[in-house]
Write an enzyme that holds these catalytic residues in place. Structure first.
Site, short mmCIF file in Angstrom:
data_model
loop_
_atom_site.label_atom_id
_atom_site.label_comp_id
_atom_site.label_asym_id
_atom_site.label_seq_id
_atom_site.Cartn_x
_atom_site.Cartn_y
_atom_site.Cartn_z
N GLU A 131 0.83 -1.22 0.00
CA GLU A 131 0.00 0.00 0.00
C GLU A 131 0.86 1.27 0.00
O GLU A 131 0.44 2.31 -0.45
CB GLU A 131 -0.95 0.01 1.21
CG GLU A 131 -2.11 -0.96 1.11
CD GLU A 131 -3.18 -0.50 0.12
OE1 GLU A 131 -2.84 -0.16 -1.02
OE2 GLU A 131 -4.37 -0.51 0.49
N THR A 187 -5.18 8.72 -3.20
CA THR A 187 -5.34 8.46 -1.76
C THR A 187 -4.48 9.42 -0.95
O THR A 187 -4.92 9.94 0.09
CB THR A 187 -5.00 6.99 -1.43
OG1 THR A 187 -5.86 6.16 -2.21
CG2 THR A 187 -5.21 6.68 0.04
N1 HSE Z 1 -8.30 4.17 5.26
C1 HSE Z 1 -7.74 4.59 4.02
C2 HSE Z 1 -8.12 6.04 3.77
C3 HSE Z 1 -8.26 3.73 2.92
O1 HSE Z 1 -9.30 6.35 3.98
O2 HSE Z 1 -7.28 6.84 3.39
C4 HSE Z 1 -7.72 4.11 1.58
O3 HSE Z 1 -8.10 3.14 0.66
#
Ligand code: HSE
Length: 318
Positions: A131, A187
């Site tokens: 990730e 993200t």
């Molecule tokens: N928990 C993470 C976010 C998930 O919300 O940034 C990203 O896929």
């Protein structure tokens, strides 16, 4: 040549107040990951095909599956040639755990092919390394759901702890995908808009609602899950990145959605619903986006299993 083929599902993270802790595996869509191993080979290669493949890096160091593979090879001192074929079914950059599906699938594949017998936590730790390549942080929520299936809860201290709970079988999720441009490294961008601290009052809200979600899954009570999915911190900050969010939410709730929030880092959103109302909730949410001038598509899915083996050709040496 030995190989395993793995089905690795999409997931939706956060479920409202459970930022970086909660996720739910979806029945659909999914990635298909093939790991081939040649004892006499010596390279690691990654190939990507399927939905959105053109936007996914193929270099081992930049591909999230490649990063996970390298971590396994180094950690377990694995020798030989490795080929990873990633057939994307989970569209990237939409908030549906696409990179996590790939990371989870690769971790699951190595564990199976080499008979490593890793614990859930060890698998999650290794999968979460991938990730970093795509999101910039080793958050483990999506990879946990993708690996283990159902509802997952991650607690991070020095080591990671992961719990999984089977979701109520009648729970349905409407997934709505607004057609809006997303920035590169979406993200990371969606994490940068988040506040770095919250007030005590907001903390109490988030903790109590997150507890309700977790208790709802543990008790199999959809109403508790839905009542808990109210996030006043992350959703507030991120909904500004999703034009039409407020109207879509309003229309969804008016049509009987049990809960409505951003899926992971977005821009997809999810609405909870029961069987008889799912199509109506989906249509109303899409209409809400349309009212704001934003095209959207969507689908209805159940919660799903984690990674599963689709095929294998393994010979263990004595
Ligand atoms: N928990 C993470 C976010 C998930 O919300 O940034 C990203 O896929």
């Amino acid at each position: 040549m030995q190989k395993v083929v793995v089905r690795a599902p999409a997931s939706t993270a956060n479920l409202g107040p459970g930022f970086d802790c909660f996720a739910l595996a979806l029945e659909n869509p999914y990635d298909k990951i093939t790991l081939e191993w040649q004892k006499d080979g010596e390279h690691l290669s990654v190939q990507v095909s399927g939905v959105g493949a053109q936007s996914i890096p193929k270099e081992v160091e930049k591909n999230c599956g490649g990063v996970v593979a390298k971590a396994f090879i180094q950690r377990f001192d694995l020798k030989g040639g490795f080929k990873i074929l990633i057939e994307k079914g989970v569209p990237p950059a939409l908030g549906l755990g696409s990179s996590a599906a790939t990371c989870a699938g690769v971790a699951f594949a190595f564990n199976e092919l080499f008979g490593l017998n890793l614990s859930n936590e060890e698998l999650v730790e290794l999968a979460a390394l991938g990730e970093v390549a795509s999101a910039g942080t080793p958050h483990a929520d999506n990879v946990s759901a993708s690996l283990l299936g159902g509802f997952t809860l991650v607690v991070r201290e020095e080591k990671i702890k992961v719990l999984r709970i089977n979701p109520p079988p009648t729970l349905l999720l409407c997934v709505i995908v607004p057609k809006i441009p997303t920035p590169e490294r979406k993200t990371e961008v969606a994490r940068r808009v988040l506040p770095s601290s919250v007030s005590l009052k907001d903390m109490v809200w988030q903790v109590s609602h997150a507890s309700l979600v977790a208790a709802g899954f543990a008790l199999g009570e959809i109403q508790h899950i839905a009542s808990g999915m109210k996030d006043i911190v992350v959703e507030k900050a991120r909904s500004a990145l999703i034009p039409g969010f407020d109207l879509a939410k309003e229309e969804a709730l008016k049509s009987g959605a049990l809960a409505f929030t951003i899926s992971g880092a977005g821009p997809s959103v999810i609405a909870l619903s029961t069987k008889d109302n799912a199509q109506r909730v989906l249509d109303s949410s899409i209409n809400g986006f349309l009212k704001a001038g934003v095209q959207a598509t969507g689908f209805v899915t159940k919660a799903g299993k984690g990674c599963t083996l689709l095929d294998s050709k393994i010979t263990r040496e004595e």
